[in-house]
Design a protein around this motif. Structure first.
Motif, PDB file in Angstrom:
ATOM      1  N   GLN A  71     -10.273  34.799  30.200  1.00  0.00           N
ATOM      2  CA  GLN A  71     -11.592  35.817  30.352  1.00  0.00           C
ATOM      3  C   GLN A  71     -13.093  35.223  30.935  1.00  0.00           C
ATOM      4  O   GLN A  71     -13.482  35.832  31.448  1.00  0.00           O
ATOM      5  CB  GLN A  71     -11.785  36.603  28.933  1.00  0.00           C
ATOM      6  CG  GLN A  71     -12.238  35.772  28.030  1.00  0.00           C
ATOM      7  CD  GLN A  71     -12.474  36.552  26.795  1.00  0.00           C
ATOM      8  OE1 GLN A  71     -13.675  37.178  26.344  1.00  0.00           O
ATOM      9  NE2 GLN A  71     -11.354  36.899  26.003  1.00  0.00           N
ATOM     10  N   ASP A  72     -12.919  33.981  30.371  1.00  0.00           N
ATOM     11  CA  ASP A  72     -14.286  33.286  30.782  1.00  0.00           C
ATOM     12  C   ASP A  72     -14.339  33.132  32.326  1.00  0.00           C
ATOM     13  O   ASP A  72     -15.479  32.824  32.811  1.00  0.00           O
ATOM     14  CB  ASP A  72     -14.550  31.789  30.135  1.00  0.00           C
ATOM     15  CG  ASP A  72     -14.795  32.027  28.664  1.00  0.00           C
ATOM     16  OD1 ASP A  72     -15.334  32.961  28.357  1.00  0.00           O
ATOM     17  OD2 ASP A  72     -14.656  31.064  28.003  1.00  0.00           O
ATOM     18  N   TYR A  92     -17.834  33.842  33.971  1.00  0.00           N
ATOM     19  CA  TYR A  92     -18.874  32.901  34.485  1.00  0.00           C
ATOM     20  C   TYR A  92     -18.404  32.182  35.780  1.00  0.00           C
ATOM     21  O   TYR A  92     -17.111  31.767  35.916  1.00  0.00           O
ATOM     22  CB  TYR A  92     -19.025  31.580  33.328  1.00  0.00           C
ATOM     23  CG  TYR A  92     -19.188  32.241  31.934  1.00  0.00           C
ATOM     24  CD1 TYR A  92     -20.425  32.820  31.780  1.00  0.00           C
ATOM     25  CD2 TYR A  92     -18.123  32.387  30.881  1.00  0.00           C
ATOM     26  CE1 TYR A  92     -20.840  33.173  30.376  1.00  0.00           C
ATOM     27  CE2 TYR A  92     -18.670  33.027  29.670  1.00  0.00           C
ATOM     28  CZ  TYR A  92     -20.059  33.439  29.478  1.00  0.00           C
ATOM     29  OH  TYR A  92     -20.186  33.861  28.110  1.00  0.00           O
ATOM     30  N   ASN A 133     -24.864  34.717  35.678  1.00  0.00           N
ATOM     31  CA  ASN A 133     -23.746  33.984  35.259  1.00  0.00           C
ATOM     32  C   ASN A 133     -23.031  33.193  36.580  1.00  0.00           C
ATOM     33  O   ASN A 133     -21.815  32.860  36.299  1.00  0.00           O
ATOM     34  CB  ASN A 133     -22.528  35.316  35.055  1.00  0.00           C
ATOM     35  CG  ASN A 133     -22.142  36.044  36.005  1.00  0.00           C
ATOM     36  OD1 ASN A 133     -22.810  36.347  37.069  1.00  0.00           O
ATOM     37  ND2 ASN A 133     -21.145  36.811  36.083  1.00  0.00           N
ATOM     38  N   LYS A 167     -17.873  24.178  28.277  1.00  0.00           N
ATOM     39  CA  LYS A 167     -17.438  25.423  28.907  1.00  0.00           C
ATOM     40  C   LYS A 167     -18.490  26.432  28.694  1.00  0.00           C
ATOM     41  O   LYS A 167     -18.673  26.532  27.331  1.00  0.00           O
ATOM     42  CB  LYS A 167     -15.993  25.744  28.465  1.00  0.00           C
ATOM     43  CG  LYS A 167     -15.129  24.660  28.912  1.00  0.00           C
ATOM     44  CD  LYS A 167     -13.516  25.280  28.591  1.00  0.00           C
ATOM     45  CE  LYS A 167     -12.335  24.157  28.997  1.00  0.00           C
ATOM     46  NZ  LYS A 167     -11.132  24.601  28.683  1.00  0.00           N
ATOM     47  N   SER A 190     -19.808  30.053  27.328  1.00  0.00           N
ATOM     48  CA  SER A 190     -19.242  30.951  26.421  1.00  0.00           C
ATOM     49  C   SER A 190     -20.634  31.415  25.553  1.00  0.00           C
ATOM     50  O   SER A 190     -21.576  30.644  25.428  1.00  0.00           O
ATOM     51  CB  SER A 190     -18.225  30.636  25.601  1.00  0.00           C
ATOM     52  OG  SER A 190     -18.619  29.955  24.391  1.00  0.00           O
ATOM     53  N   GLN A 191     -20.688  32.648  24.848  1.00  0.00           N
ATOM     54  CA  GLN A 191     -21.783  32.814  24.082  1.00  0.00           C
ATOM     55  C   GLN A 191     -21.889  31.888  22.908  1.00  0.00           C
ATOM     56  O   GLN A 191     -23.045  31.411  22.717  1.00  0.00           O
ATOM     57  CB  GLN A 191     -21.358  34.078  23.436  1.00  0.00           C
ATOM     58  CG  GLN A 191     -22.791  34.617  22.596  1.00  0.00           C
ATOM     59  CD  GLN A 191     -22.798  36.049  22.207  1.00  0.00           C
ATOM     60  OE1 GLN A 191     -22.078  36.927  22.755  1.00  0.00           O
ATOM     61  NE2 GLN A 191     -23.510  36.518  21.359  1.00  0.00           N
ATOM     62  N   LYS A 211     -14.908  37.793  24.011  1.00  0.00           N
ATOM     63  CA  LYS A 211     -15.318  36.638  23.140  1.00  0.00           C
ATOM     64  C   LYS A 211     -16.922  36.262  23.229  1.00  0.00           C
ATOM     65  O   LYS A 211     -17.529  35.809  22.686  1.00  0.00           O
ATOM     66  CB  LYS A 211     -14.871  35.320  23.396  1.00  0.00           C
ATOM     67  CG  LYS A 211     -12.930  35.314  23.098  1.00  0.00           C
ATOM     68  CD  LYS A 211     -12.420  33.793  23.331  1.00  0.00           C
ATOM     69  CE  LYS A 211     -12.290  33.586  24.680  1.00  0.00           C
ATOM     70  NZ  LYS A 211     -11.546  32.501  24.861  1.00  0.00           N
ATOM     71  N   SER A 212     -17.375  36.927  24.281  1.00  0.00           N
ATOM     72  CA  SER A 212     -18.883  36.815  24.698  1.00  0.00           C
ATOM     73  C   SER A 212     -19.563  38.168  24.850  1.00  0.00           C
ATOM     74  O   SER A 212     -19.568  38.621  25.807  1.00  0.00           O
ATOM     75  CB  SER A 212     -19.060  36.044  25.699  1.00  0.00           C
ATOM     76  OG  SER A 212     -18.613  34.666  25.887  1.00  0.00           O
TER      77      SER A 212
END
Length: 285
Positions: A29-30, A34, A82, A117, A119-120, A195-196
């Motif tokens: 998903q990242d 991003y 992003n 990496k 991510s939030q 996740k973010s």
């Protein structure tokens, strides 16, 4: 009669394939959120020198001071979107410097020369660390500016350190990245997988300070309603400015900005509301 077992297996196979897709999207998903542009650290320093900027070691934030620095100099901390990196927003230095701000361009983990990496879970602690570093270097409150994804970062920082914030400026923001993604990918249980989430609406529930929100009327990524709703929430708790550029898209808002628009975002001390259906010429085009 011989095809019936195969037909019975078809829904099961479809469910299995769907589940595999969900697992793949959860893991990857990242890569859909991003889009970092990386850079060698020596090249980063070289570009900063060319722009007459300094770099905050460790965090690799870029600092551009106005020509005259004195006790009245304010600090603005800018969080970009992003994709790309902080270097690509150096063009904004003049906008802030001419209004008495030193501009600090934050860089995220995994972007520019930074390791890690994005991510939030990594970006927000990095942003908090930068705010603490700024507090040690320069007195006074900080104007937080967040563009797109950066609006979610700025919101998290403002929620955690409201006493350090002079003004919160959100540019083409979303109320929640989770909600935005859920609308775009309605066929995926995004609310369970993301996740973010970057839930700005929840984060800012107790923020009562000055704020300004810029909405692109033709925002093709998060939609204009997200920013309008978020600004309405902010205005219910404090003085908030709304600026709508009717013909701008998510990525073209900057070309529609005039000096008056920047003053509205960065200098106004009381609420100035620009109606969502502003005249076309208000974009400066």
């Amino acid at each position: 009669m011989q095809v019936r077992p195969a037909l019975r297996r078809t829904p099961l196979i479809a469910v299995l394939i769907y589940c595999l897709i969900l697992v793949w999207m959860y893991v990857r998903q990242d890569h859909f959120i991003y889009f970092p542009v990386t850079a060698d650290e020596s090249l980063w320093r070289e570009k900063a020198v060319e722009a007459k900027a300094r770099i905050i070691p460790g965090l690799n934030a870029i600092v551009v001071e106005p020509p005259v620095v004195d006790a009245s100099t304010k600090t603005a901390l800018f969080f970009h979107g992003n994709d790309g990196n902080a270097i690509e927003r150096l063009s904004l230095a003049k906008v802030f410097n001419t209004r008495g701000y030193r501009l600090v361009l934050a860089e995220y983990p995994g972007f520019g020369p930074n390791r890690g990496k994005p991510s939030q879970a990594t970006i927000v602690p990095s942003a908090m660390a930068l705010m603490r570093e700024i507090s040690q270097r320069w007195p006074g409150r900080v104007t937080l500016v967040g563009e797109s994804l950066g609006s979610g970062v700025a919101a998290q920082v403002a929620a955690a350190m409201p006493e350090r914030v002079d003004r919160l400026v959100l540019i083409t923001p979303f109320s929640s990245l989770r909600e935005t993604a859920a609308r775009k990918m309605w066929f995926i249980p995004v609310r369970l997988l993301l996740k973010s989430p970057f839930d700005s609406s929840v984060a800012l529930a107790n923020y009562h300070g000055l704020s300004a929100v810029l909405v692109a009327g033709q925002d093709d990524l998060v939609g204009p309603q997200a920013g309008l709703a978020l600004q309405k929430e902010l205005a219910s708790r404090g003085s908030s400015t709304l600026l709508v550029l009717p013909t701008a898209t998510h990525n073209t808002w900057m070309s529609g900005m005039t000096d008056a628009h920047w003053d509205q975002l960065l200098m106004a001390r009381t609420a100035i509301s620009s109606a969502p259906l502003m005249p076309r010429q208000s974009t400066g085009r």
